[in-house]
Design a protein around this motif. Structure first.
Motif, PDB file in Angstrom:
ATOM      1  N   ARG A 158      -3.954   4.790   6.393  1.00  0.00           N
ATOM      2  CA  ARG A 158      -3.600   3.397   6.092  1.00  0.00           C
ATOM      3  C   ARG A 158      -4.816   2.658   5.537  1.00  0.00           C
ATOM      4  O   ARG A 158      -4.705   1.866   4.609  1.00  0.00           O
ATOM      5  CB  ARG A 158      -3.089   2.694   7.353  1.00  0.00           C
ATOM      6  N   VAL A 159      -5.991   2.932   6.128  1.00  0.00           N
ATOM      7  CA  VAL A 159      -7.231   2.284   5.695  1.00  0.00           C
ATOM      8  C   VAL A 159      -7.632   2.801   4.311  1.00  0.00           C
ATOM      9  O   VAL A 159      -7.956   2.027   3.412  1.00  0.00           O
ATOM     10  CB  VAL A 159      -8.359   2.549   6.719  1.00  0.00           C
ATOM     11  N   ARG A 160      -7.578   4.131   4.144  1.00  0.00           N
ATOM     12  CA  ARG A 160      -7.953   4.727   2.856  1.00  0.00           C
ATOM     13  C   ARG A 160      -7.047   4.229   1.735  1.00  0.00           C
ATOM     14  O   ARG A 160      -7.502   3.880   0.648  1.00  0.00           O
ATOM     15  CB  ARG A 160      -7.882   6.260   2.943  1.00  0.00           C
ATOM     16  N   ALA A 161      -5.752   4.180   2.024  1.00  0.00           N
ATOM     17  CA  ALA A 161      -4.794   3.750   0.999  1.00  0.00           C
ATOM     18  C   ALA A 161      -5.042   2.289   0.609  1.00  0.00           C
ATOM     19  O   ALA A 161      -4.934   1.932  -0.565  1.00  0.00           O
ATOM     20  CB  ALA A 161      -3.363   3.940   1.502  1.00  0.00           C
ATOM     21  N   LEU A 162      -5.396   1.463   1.577  1.00  0.00           N
ATOM     22  CA  LEU A 162      -5.711   0.061   1.247  1.00  0.00           C
ATOM     23  C   LEU A 162      -6.922   0.007   0.323  1.00  0.00           C
ATOM     24  O   LEU A 162      -6.911  -0.716  -0.679  1.00  0.00           O
ATOM     25  CB  LEU A 162      -5.986  -0.749   2.519  1.00  0.00           C
ATOM     26  N   LEU A 163      -7.969   0.773   0.665  1.00  0.00           N
ATOM     27  CA  LEU A 163      -9.182   0.762  -0.166  1.00  0.00           C
ATOM     28  C   LEU A 163      -8.866   1.191  -1.599  1.00  0.00           C
ATOM     29  O   LEU A 163      -9.419   0.651  -2.550  1.00  0.00           O
ATOM     30  CB  LEU A 163     -10.248   1.675   0.447  1.00  0.00           C
ATOM     31  N   ASN A 164      -7.949   2.130  -1.756  1.00  0.00           N
ATOM     32  CA  ASN A 164      -7.629   2.642  -3.088  1.00  0.00           C
ATOM     33  C   ASN A 164      -6.643   1.760  -3.858  1.00  0.00           C
ATOM     34  O   ASN A 164      -6.300   2.085  -5.001  1.00  0.00           O
ATOM     35  CB  ASN A 164      -7.120   4.077  -2.998  1.00  0.00           C
ATOM     36  N   THR A 165      -6.208   0.648  -3.268  1.00  0.00           N
ATOM     37  CA  THR A 165      -5.415  -0.297  -4.071  1.00  0.00           C
ATOM     38  C   THR A 165      -6.305  -0.897  -5.162  1.00  0.00           C
ATOM     39  O   THR A 165      -5.803  -1.400  -6.160  1.00  0.00           O
ATOM     40  CB  THR A 165      -4.817  -1.446  -3.216  1.00  0.00           C
ATOM     41  N   ASP A 166      -7.635  -0.841  -4.944  1.00  0.00           N
ATOM     42  CA  ASP A 166      -8.598  -1.192  -5.991  1.00  0.00           C
ATOM     43  C   ASP A 166      -8.888   0.112  -6.735  1.00  0.00           C
ATOM     44  O   ASP A 166      -9.862   0.786  -6.471  1.00  0.00           O
ATOM     45  CB  ASP A 166      -9.862  -1.775  -5.346  1.00  0.00           C
ATOM     46  N   VAL A 221       0.836  -1.195   0.000  1.00  0.00           N
ATOM     47  CA  VAL A 221       0.000   0.000   0.000  1.00  0.00           C
ATOM     48  C   VAL A 221       0.870   1.243   0.000  1.00  0.00           C
ATOM     49  O   VAL A 221       1.853   1.319   0.729  1.00  0.00           O
ATOM     50  CB  VAL A 221      -0.899  -0.013   1.263  1.00  0.00           C
ATOM     51  N   GLU A 222       0.499   2.228  -0.818  1.00  0.00           N
ATOM     52  CA  GLU A 222       1.228   3.490  -0.845  1.00  0.00           C
ATOM     53  C   GLU A 222       0.387   4.561  -0.180  1.00  0.00           C
ATOM     54  O   GLU A 222      -0.751   4.819  -0.596  1.00  0.00           O
ATOM     55  CB  GLU A 222       1.516   3.865  -2.298  1.00  0.00           C
ATOM     56  N   LEU A 223       0.945   5.174   0.849  1.00  0.00           N
ATOM     57  CA  LEU A 223       0.207   6.206   1.578  1.00  0.00           C
ATOM     58  C   LEU A 223       0.328   7.553   0.865  1.00  0.00           C
ATOM     59  O   LEU A 223       1.300   7.805   0.159  1.00  0.00           O
ATOM     60  CB  LEU A 223       0.754   6.334   3.004  1.00  0.00           C
ATOM     61  N   GLY A 224      -0.699   8.401   1.065  1.00  0.00           N
ATOM     62  CA  GLY A 224      -0.581   9.806   0.670  1.00  0.00           C
ATOM     63  C   GLY A 224      -0.923  10.121  -0.767  1.00  0.00           C
ATOM     64  O   GLY A 224      -0.560  11.194  -1.251  1.00  0.00           O
ATOM     65  N   SER A 225      -1.635   9.223  -1.479  1.00  0.00           N
ATOM     66  CA  SER A 225      -1.999   9.541  -2.865  1.00  0.00           C
ATOM     67  C   SER A 225      -3.179  10.507  -2.888  1.00  0.00           C
ATOM     68  O   SER A 225      -4.242  10.210  -2.347  1.00  0.00           O
ATOM     69  CB  SER A 225      -2.383   8.267  -3.623  1.00  0.00           C
TER      70      SER A 225
END
Ligand SMILES: [Zn+2]
Length: 160
Positions: free
Chosen positions: A24-32, A9-13
């Protein structure tokens, strides 16, 4: 111990970076990444993929079934320190448990309702709505907001 999640997961996009650990949660969701049609977790651990997909369903539709079933297999315990009581995963290295604890903290802090999926069906980017009245509907006014307003305008024009 290195942060296991950051392998995937990449943080801060931008747009819509969430404050503190909720990112951390938002970045995981946006891996999709539906805007670009890319799944950054395509080769990721199955447990993390299942959790992401269940959490996205919960975020977008309020459907708790998948998330509840998953949470039952990742027990959390109360830990005390520095005048605060927080939830933490019972198992060492339980990445999903750590994220579940963060979702719980965000609910308790009133931050969870600010985490939203962009209303543009071609985008669905998860962003943190920092607006005062929590009225944001699009990840970014410049891109999706304008696209969706133009689409609604054309639709009204056709119907008129
Ligand atoms: Zn968007």
């Amino acid at each position: 111990m290195p942060d296991q999640l950051l392998r995937w997961v990449e943080l801060g996009s931008e747009p819509g970076v969430a404050p503190g650990p909720l990112e951390r949660v938002r970045a995981l969701l946006n891996t999709d990444d539906r805007f670009h049609g890319t799944d950054h977790l395509a080769d990721g651990p199955a447990a993390l993929v299942s959790f992401r997909d269940a959490l996205r369903r919960y975020l977008t539709s309020g459907d708790v079934a998948g998330l509840d079933a998953l949470a039952a297999t990742h027990p959390l315990v109360v830990t005390f320190g520095a005048g605060a009581a927080t939830l933490a995963p019972a198992g060492a290295n339980d990445v999903v448990g750590g994220l579940l604890a963060e979702v719980h903290r965000a609910h308790a802090a009133g931050e969870w309702p600010r985490l939203k999926a962009c209303a543009n069906p071609d985008c669905q980017w998860v962003y943190y709505d920092g607006s005062r009245n929590r009225s944001g509907r699009w990840c970014s006014m410049n891109e999706c907001g304008d696209v969706m307003k133009a689409r609604a305008y054309r639709q009204r024009a056709r119907q008129a």
